[in-house]
Design an enzyme around this catalytic site. Structure first.
Site, PDB file in Angstrom:
ATOM      1  N   ASN A  25      36.915  37.111  45.849  1.00  0.00           N
ATOM      2  CA  ASN A  25      38.293  37.163  46.340  1.00  0.00           C
ATOM      3  C   ASN A  25      38.334  37.010  47.862  1.00  0.00           C
ATOM      4  O   ASN A  25      39.179  36.303  48.407  1.00  0.00           O
ATOM      5  CB  ASN A  25      38.945  38.480  45.920  1.00  0.00           C
ATOM      6  CG  ASN A  25      39.219  38.535  44.425  1.00  0.00           C
ATOM      7  OD1 ASN A  25      39.290  37.508  43.758  1.00  0.00           O
ATOM      8  ND2 ASN A  25      39.341  39.742  43.894  1.00  0.00           N
ATOM      9  N   HIS A  32      34.840  43.566  40.460  1.00  0.00           N
ATOM     10  CA  HIS A  32      35.657  44.592  39.811  1.00  0.00           C
ATOM     11  C   HIS A  32      34.839  45.853  39.559  1.00  0.00           C
ATOM     12  O   HIS A  32      34.941  46.477  38.495  1.00  0.00           O
ATOM     13  CB  HIS A  32      36.276  44.066  38.507  1.00  0.00           C
ATOM     14  CG  HIS A  32      37.245  42.965  38.724  1.00  0.00           C
ATOM     15  ND1 HIS A  32      37.743  42.187  37.698  1.00  0.00           N
ATOM     16  CD2 HIS A  32      37.815  42.468  39.852  1.00  0.00           C
ATOM     17  CE1 HIS A  32      38.569  41.280  38.179  1.00  0.00           C
ATOM     18  NE2 HIS A  32      38.620  41.437  39.503  1.00  0.00           N
ATOM     19  N   TYR A  51      33.142  34.794  39.072  1.00  0.00           N
ATOM     20  CA  TYR A  51      33.494  35.114  40.445  1.00  0.00           C
ATOM     21  C   TYR A  51      32.382  34.722  41.408  1.00  0.00           C
ATOM     22  O   TYR A  51      32.645  34.305  42.542  1.00  0.00           O
ATOM     23  CB  TYR A  51      33.792  36.604  40.577  1.00  0.00           C
ATOM     24  CG  TYR A  51      35.123  37.032  40.001  1.00  0.00           C
ATOM     25  CD1 TYR A  51      36.306  36.812  40.698  1.00  0.00           C
ATOM     26  CD2 TYR A  51      35.194  37.667  38.769  1.00  0.00           C
ATOM     27  CE1 TYR A  51      37.520  37.206  40.179  1.00  0.00           C
ATOM     28  CE2 TYR A  51      36.407  38.066  38.235  1.00  0.00           C
ATOM     29  CZ  TYR A  51      37.575  37.830  38.942  1.00  0.00           C
ATOM     30  OH  TYR A  51      38.778  38.217  38.423  1.00  0.00           O
TER      31      TYR A  51
END
Length: 762
Positions: free
Chosen positions: A206, A257, A266
């Protein structure tokens, strides 16, 4: 060509004209050149700088997708929508995110050399009006997200929008471009923080994705502060984490996460973003320092999980349920990132990577790279394939233990075997945004066998396989509801991990504490040069349900291949053999199974379609009956073995123990054991003992023995290993290993499940 939006002048605004008038100042001229050079490098990475006739098919595909977007464009201010199938009135549907993705597709067609719409002024004007429309109706700084997915606002749209503006930069009015980018001040101002959840600090993929969006906004608007902010965020990402949680760990694990292994999803997002940022900013005032650290991350974290260009599903998390994101898509993006890094990689990495990637591309003809990659990346791949000085590298071999994400990978020259476990540190399966609805057992000891059949895992397996019978798992037959959004199960046990020796042998072990069930078991895998031995002990349940261990559940596509079987073995043509080592008779199921991708993924922007697909499966089971008490199993997986060898394999390996205290085997000078607690195992040469929990491997060659020990439970401060032979002296060894008479003591406190090794004279 149809242009549903009226023609509008593309004159620069007054502010931009003023900026050009000041451009003769040396400092400002250098600054603008740096911005433009970095942006142009980014466009080259996305679309390629020149047209190659050899890539004509891919160029036509890019053009076809872009033309389809343009042809179906039907602006409707009353509804509102740009395309009839994507109404923009409710952000919770994610249709506004899809709309910006379509704009990126159109921009890629405009910027790619060789397409019919390449740099077409009318297409650029049409795109500008469409971006005006989206700013007005779908994405501006004063909108209320109304409970929709934060990712679309802060990453999805910013990435698509900045890519679109970069690709079409020369054809867009600069004043309006700045207006379209204005919402990013609110929704994506800083790579390190989450606007929708102010207490959340962005990590991993992210942060990398946000850094890309922030950097591109800075380049597009000539704001050096934004580019530096992105550079600093990436520099921080290149550090390995020292504790649990998100990011890359010292052992090569990648977590997102908080508790989920995500190298192949990811992690790929991270690698792709960082590789392109490094390439884009190289040679600029914002070049990323210590960028060489990413090369070590590639070797440590990604290479073990790529099999002939496929990314192993055991590290793709909930992405396995996405119809449009299969193992070859993640593999292609990994290859693309490595090809990008190769342009400036140190020679010590490049001389290994070139043959390795060439081997991946050469062997995988099931899903050729050129059918997946963008033209710019295809050019790099083709140059590598056509370079006679680069040999075709063999498959990666070795045994890789990732204790910080409960994964073990064993790779041989013709096959690979991966094990996905879970514990109080690592979640069993993630379900989010209505994805991975039936991934209940994917982290309960599921095993993944990779062979020359490169379509096994990606040929509609996940919607068609029996989700209650995943290979390697021990399960009861209770019916289960779909996993709920955010549901998190961390089995209440510390026991999961493994040990490796000399890159050719390994042990993995986990204590199974089943979710929503009384089922308990101790499971171990012994990874040899030509086989995997699986032992299970203490299999106990009391819920009145049948319990099974799944030896294999093979996707054989559109037919049932030839099969040969004996009393305690089965040979499957094209795969190999499966031998029951305790004379148990295996249960065989051959069936056609039908499913829909929509059944396992109902996500707003990822949801699968409702087309029914059918595949054939061969399933091999050990039936433990209803409410077993201390049941066991012992079987061997023999990839590529003949049926003759399968039928006699039981004679090649000796099971020394398979109980609640220890599980151990012996073969050709190798001792491999899991001690669940202090205990002793009898061997032909004498007792093998440990005074605490550990996993170990000992390989003896004459008077020399190599020892590897770890503590998958992370509860032992020190363990004393007594070998079947007297220890004369201690040779090369890791810190914390010492001789104690005929035994060896190993300090394991603080090792976080990692392996310690020693060479012994015995």
């Amino acid at each position: 060509m149809i242009h549903p939006l009226s023609r509008r002048s593309a004159l620069l605004g007054a502010a931009a004209v003023t900026g050009l008038a000041l451009g003769d100042r040396p400092a400002e001229a250098v600054g603008r050149a740096a911005f433009d050079a970095a942006r142009e490098r980014w466009v080259d990475l996305l679309a390629g700088g020149t047209y190659h006739a050899a890539h004509a098919d891919k160029t036509r595909a890019v053009e076809g997708s872009a033309h389809a977007v343009l042809r179906k464009l039907r602006p409707d201010h009353d509804r509102p929508s740009l395309w009839p199938d994507l109404p923009l009135d409710d952000p919770r549907t994610g249709d506004f995110n899809r709309a910006y993705n379509r704009m990126r597709t159109l921009a890629l067609g405009w910027a790619t050399p060789g397409t019919a719409m390449h740099r077409d002024e009318q297409v650029a004007e049409t795109a500008a009006r469409a971006l005006d429309f989206l700013y007005e109706h779908a994405y501006h700084e004063k909108l209320d997200p109304r409970g929709s997915n934060w990712y679309w606002w802060e990453i999805g749209v910013p990435r698509s929008l900045t890519d679109t503006c970069a690709l079409m930069y020369d054809g867009l009015p600069q004043d309006r471009l700045r207006r379209w980018l204005r919402p990013l001040r609110r929704w994506c101002p800083d790579p390190e923080r989450r606007v929708s959840h102010p207490g959340v600090v962005e990590t991993g993929a992210n942060r990398a994705s946000k850094a890309m969006a922030v950097a591109m906004r800075g380049l597009l608007t000539h704001d050096a502060r934004l580019v530096k902010r992105a550079k600093d965020a990436v520099s921080d990402l290149l550090r390995t984490t020292r504790g649990p949680g998100d990011g890359f760990h010292r052992d090569g694990s990648f977590i997102q996460h908080d508790v989920y292994p995500y190298t192949g999803s990811y992690g790929v997002d991270y690698l792709e973003s960082v590789a392109k940022l490094i390439a884009m900013l190289a040679g600029s005032p914002w070049a990323i320092p210590d960028s060489g650290k990413v090369h070590d991350i590639v070797d440590r974290s990604f290479v073990p999980f790529v099999f002939d260009g496929l990314m192993m599903d055991c590290v793709r998390g909930r992405a396995i349920s996405r119809q449009g994101h299969r193992d070859y898509h993640a593999g292609q993006r990994t290859v693309e990132a490595i090809l990008t890094l190769l342009e400036a990689a140190p020679e010590r990495h490049a001389r290994r990577w070139r043959p390795m990637v060439k081997g991946w591309l050469t062997r995988n003809q099931a899903v050729p790279y050129e059918t997946l990659a963008p033209p710019a990346s295809i050019a790099k791949a083709r140059a590598l394939l056509e370079d006679p000085s680069v040999p075709v590298g063999p498959r990666t071999t070795g045994t890789y233990v990732f204790p910080d994400m409960d994964r073990v990978v064993h790779r041989r020259p013709t096959w690979a075997f991966a094990i996905a476990m879970s514990s109080e540190r690592i979640g069993a399966a993630e379900a989010m945004n209505r994805e991975n609805l039936r991934g209940w057992y994917t982290g309960d000891g599921m095993t993944y066998l990779y062979t020359d059949d490169l379509t096994h895992w990606n040929d509609d397996l996940w919607p068609t396989i029996d989700p209650y019978r995943l290979p390697g798992t021990t399960v009861d037959r209770r019916r289960r509801a779909d996993l709920r959004h955010g549901e998190r199960r961390l089995p209440p046990t510390p026991w999961a991990g493994g040990v490796a020796l000399d890159g050719g042998y390994g042990v993995a072990a986990m204590r199974l504490v089943a979710g929503g069930s009384s089922l308990r078991a101790k499971k171990a895998w012994f990874l040899l040069d030509d086989a995997v031995i699986a032992l299970g002990a203490g299999i106990t349940a009391s819920d009145g349900r049948r319990v099974e261990t799944v030896v294999e559940n093979r996707n054989t596509h559109d037919c049932h291949p030839a099969l040969t079987r004996g009393d305690d073995w089965i040979h499957l043509s094209g795969v190999g053999g499966y031998a029951l080592l305790d004379r148990t008779a295996p249960k065989l199921v051959r069936e056609k199974r039908t499913g829909r991708w929509r059944d396992i993924d109902k996500g707003a922007t990822t949801g699968g379609d409702t087309t029914r697909v059918t595949r054939h499966y061969t399933t091999i089971l050990v039936d433990h009956g209803i409410d077993p008490r201390k049941a066991r199993y012992a079987y061997a997986v023999l990839p590529g073995a003949s049926f003759a060898r399968t039928s006699t394999y039981r004679e090649e390996v000796e099971i020394l123990a398979n109980n609640g205290t220890a599980q151990a085997i012996s073969r050709d000078g190798l001792l491999a054991a899991v001690f669940w607690r202090a205990g002793t195992v009898k061997t032909p040469d004498g007792p093998l003992a440990a005074d605490g929990p550990c996993a170990l491997l000992v390989h003896r060659d004459g008077g020399r023995a190599r020892l590897a020990v770890s503590d998958p439970s992370r509860t032992a401060g020190e363990v004393r290993i007594t070998l079947p032979w007297a220890v004369k002296s201690l040779g090369e060894h890791d810190r914390g290993v010492r001789r104690a008479k005929r035994a060896v003591k190993i300090e394991l406190d603080g090792t976080r499940g990692r392996t310690r090794t020693a060479v012994l004279r015995v």
